[in-house]
Scaffold this motif. Structure first.
Motif, PDB file in Angstrom:
ATOM      1  N   TYR A  37       0.693  -1.236   0.028  1.00  0.00           N
ATOM      2  CA  TYR A  37      -0.062  -0.079  -0.176  1.00  0.00           C
ATOM      3  C   TYR A  37       0.926   1.147   0.017  1.00  0.00           C
ATOM      4  O   TYR A  37       1.817   1.461   0.894  1.00  0.00           O
ATOM      5  CB  TYR A  37      -1.008   0.134   1.233  1.00  0.00           C
ATOM      6  CG  TYR A  37      -2.012   0.859   1.295  1.00  0.00           C
ATOM      7  CD1 TYR A  37      -3.200   0.545   0.099  1.00  0.00           C
ATOM      8  CD2 TYR A  37      -2.381   2.303   1.299  1.00  0.00           C
ATOM      9  CE1 TYR A  37      -4.302   1.170  -0.174  1.00  0.00           C
ATOM     10  CE2 TYR A  37      -3.131   3.032   1.120  1.00  0.00           C
ATOM     11  CZ  TYR A  37      -4.349   2.798   0.133  1.00  0.00           C
ATOM     12  OH  TYR A  37      -5.502   3.483   0.025  1.00  0.00           O
ATOM     13  N   CYS A  70      -4.515   0.909   4.567  1.00  0.00           N
ATOM     14  CA  CYS A  70      -4.440  -0.494   4.733  1.00  0.00           C
ATOM     15  C   CYS A  70      -4.604  -0.856   6.146  1.00  0.00           C
ATOM     16  O   CYS A  70      -4.508  -2.082   6.383  1.00  0.00           O
ATOM     17  CB  CYS A  70      -3.393  -1.001   3.842  1.00  0.00           C
ATOM     18  SG  CYS A  70      -1.705  -0.808   4.842  1.00  0.00           S
ATOM     19  N   THR A  72      -3.163   0.129   9.324  1.00  0.00           N
ATOM     20  CA  THR A  72      -1.951  -0.269  10.011  1.00  0.00           C
ATOM     21  C   THR A  72      -2.330   0.132  11.376  1.00  0.00           C
ATOM     22  O   THR A  72      -2.123  -0.501  12.547  1.00  0.00           O
ATOM     23  CB  THR A  72      -0.842   0.923   9.654  1.00  0.00           C
ATOM     24  OG1 THR A  72      -0.608   0.617   8.251  1.00  0.00           O
ATOM     25  CG2 THR A  72       0.445   0.350  10.554  1.00  0.00           C
ATOM     26  N   ASP A  88     -11.901   5.268   4.617  1.00  0.00           N
ATOM     27  CA  ASP A  88     -11.103   5.368   3.578  1.00  0.00           C
ATOM     28  C   ASP A  88     -11.896   5.300   2.668  1.00  0.00           C
ATOM     29  O   ASP A  88     -12.864   4.461   2.418  1.00  0.00           O
ATOM     30  CB  ASP A  88      -9.929   4.420   3.490  1.00  0.00           C
ATOM     31  CG  ASP A  88      -8.688   4.727   2.581  1.00  0.00           C
ATOM     32  OD1 ASP A  88      -7.746   5.394   3.360  1.00  0.00           O
ATOM     33  OD2 ASP A  88      -8.880   5.086   1.332  1.00  0.00           O
ATOM     34  N   ASN A 234     -16.032   8.868   2.314  1.00  0.00           N
ATOM     35  CA  ASN A 234     -15.445   9.932   2.158  1.00  0.00           C
ATOM     36  C   ASN A 234     -15.555  10.778   3.486  1.00  0.00           C
ATOM     37  O   ASN A 234     -16.681  11.153   3.824  1.00  0.00           O
ATOM     38  CB  ASN A 234     -15.958  10.786   1.022  1.00  0.00           C
ATOM     39  CG  ASN A 234     -15.392  12.100   0.592  1.00  0.00           C
ATOM     40  OD1 ASN A 234     -14.578  12.637   1.653  1.00  0.00           O
ATOM     41  ND2 ASN A 234     -15.913  12.762  -0.477  1.00  0.00           N
ATOM     42  N   VAL A 284      -9.141  13.306  -1.337  1.00  0.00           N
ATOM     43  CA  VAL A 284      -8.104  14.169  -0.994  1.00  0.00           C
ATOM     44  C   VAL A 284      -6.847  14.206  -1.587  1.00  0.00           C
ATOM     45  O   VAL A 284      -6.178  13.129  -1.617  1.00  0.00           O
ATOM     46  CB  VAL A 284      -8.312  14.363   0.545  1.00  0.00           C
ATOM     47  CG1 VAL A 284      -7.098  15.424   1.076  1.00  0.00           C
ATOM     48  CG2 VAL A 284      -9.500  14.704   1.168  1.00  0.00           C
TER      49      VAL A 284
END
Ligand SMILES: C[S@@+](CC[C@H](N)C(=O)[O-])C[C@H]1O[C@@H](n2cnc3c(N)ncnc32)[C@H](O)[C@@H]1O
Length: 422
Positions: A37, A70, A72, A88, A234, A284
């Motif tokens: 990622y 991803c 973390t 996300d 979003n 963004v």
């Protein structure tokens, strides 16, 4: 971390390197690496932030990451027994983050794996019609042979593993082998064909990735008891976000990675879209996210305005619009964070400054100023070295790391910025 007030920002105060943030004290779990990622957060940073927040008096029950990538921070929250909420806009990120944040029974994984392989082997014929009818963009990236094999594999997963966390594991493995099995130039962060790339064995790569996944599951013997919710959303338009005690995040960089373009193979194969370009909307930092944005109507803080005025001499108006839109979006995202942070909570950002045609783009300054203006208190900052990129702080035209100084500078250090809500 050193305290920073708005006046320091105007006076160009130097921020010291705080070496305690430079290195990990323990090894990163394999689970963090089941799928590549871009701009992934080093896992040790998340655990260091938890320690720091506790020392500063935050009572952590629920952690959030508004740009969770991803996952973390999600996995590290689980390992530290905190509830987690993340979102996300990129569906591929949400898939990986969800897969990483759950426990699995190895016997069940093995059972599904062997059924998938059996079914794949039985289905020996390669059907010409399937490639003929495939999505044009996928035909651009895959040879007929690779496409057909991937198609059989995907069918085998869909037909044999019921919807849910186990199917997601296999789809995540499937997604992780798409770039190496396509014509995508190896390690490039731009969508670029390598005309000399040879076909590789799909099934061998799938098996290799599966073995890595199993090792990752074996390595982590902690039973996750806490809740982890990861949404595809979003953050700027999301209606509801839960109240949390700590927000840890690294925002997208301005006009740097095009996440929708970078994950087009996965989003097309996994059926998230028929046209990957549609997924750029709302992202963004994307250069494509400002087409309907009026530069004159921008509302950004003075640090952002300073960056825009400096860039106006070196950037085309369309690119300048993207930068302005980026700072506006970041300010909106921060307001949302403030609203959803519990009293006594903390926000923690990891952000890099960058440079374009010798103009410094000081994201850190913009962020500190925005935090204060939105109402955060006790803003602190530190600088850290990014150890594995130290020797190659430049990117070539394909986006690959290089030590050639004539190429584009990338960040080899970054800022850690915290703020409180009292
Ligand atoms: C720097 S990455 C985060 C990486 C993450 N810390 C990790 O370890 O994987 C920034 C993320 O912001 C996401 N993003 C961009 N625009 C967004 C939006 N409007 N809402 C939510 N996420 C967004 C991107 O898809 C990307 O995954």
């Amino acid at each position: 971390m050193q305290n920073i007030v708005i006046e320091d920002i105007n006076n160009d105060t130097t921020i010291d390197i705080d070496s305690s943030w430079n290195y990990a004290t323990s090894k990163e779990l394999k689970m963090h690496n089941i799928h590549p990622y871009p701009a992934k957060f080093p896992a040790f940073l998340a655990s260091k932030v938890f320690e720091y927040a506790k020392k500063e008096g935050v009572n952590i029950n629920k952690v959030a990451d508004i740009f969770c990538g991803c996952g973390t921070v999600s996995l590290e929250s689980q390992l530290n027994d905190y509830d987690f909420w993340g979102c996300d806009i990129n569906p591929v990120a949400v898939l990986i983050a969800n897969v990483k944040s759950k426990n699995y029974n190895i016997k069940i994984l093995e059972k599904y794996y062997s059924i998938i392989l059996k079914c794949y082997e039985k289905n020996s014929k390669n059907n010409q019609e399937i490639y003929f009818n495939a999505n044009e963009r996928l035909k651009y990236w895959f040879t007929a042979k690779s496409y057909n094999e991937l198609y059989k594999l995907k069918q085998s997963i869909d037909n044999n593993v019921p919807k849910g966390k186990y199917r997601d594991v296999f789809l995540c493995i499937f997604s992780s082998i798409l770039k190496p099995t396509s014509r995508w130039l190896n390690k490039s962060i731009k969508p670029q064909v390598d005309p000399k790339k040879l076909d590789v064995s799909i099934i061998e790569l799938f098996q290799k990735q599966y073995k890595f996944l199993i090792k990752s599951v074996e390595e982590n013997n902690k039973k996750f008891k806490n809740k982890s919710t990861i949404k595809r959303a979003n953050i700027l338009t999301l209606k509801k976000m839960p109240k949390v005690d700590l927000i840890v995040t690294s925002p997208p960089y301005v006009t740097s990675y095009e996440y929708a373009d970078l994950h087009q193979l996965s989003s097309l194969w996994l059926g998230y879209t028929k046209d990957y370009k549609l997924l750029r909307k709302g992202t963004v930092g994307s250069v494509y996210n400002s087409e309907d944005f009026d530069l004159q109507k921008r509302k950004i803080n003075q640090a952002g305005e300073h960056i825009i005025s400096q860039l106006s001499t070196v950037l085309a108006p369309s690119k300048l619009k993207s930068v302005a839109r980026y700072y506006m979006d970041m300010e909106l995202a921060l307001k949302k964070c403030y609203k959803n942070l519990n009293n006594n909570g903390m926000i923690f950002f990891v952000v890099g400054d960058t440079e374009y045609k010798s103009v410094k783009i000081e994201n850190s300054k913009h962020l500190v100023k925005a935090l204060y203006e939105i109402g955060f208190k006790d803003v602190k900052i530190a600088r850290r070295k990014i150890s594995n990129k130290l020797l190659t702080p430049y990117r070539d035209n394909n986006g690959k790391f290089t030590s050639d100084k004539t190429k584009r500078t990338i960040y080899h250090e970054e800022f850690l910025i915290s703020g409180r809500k009292f």
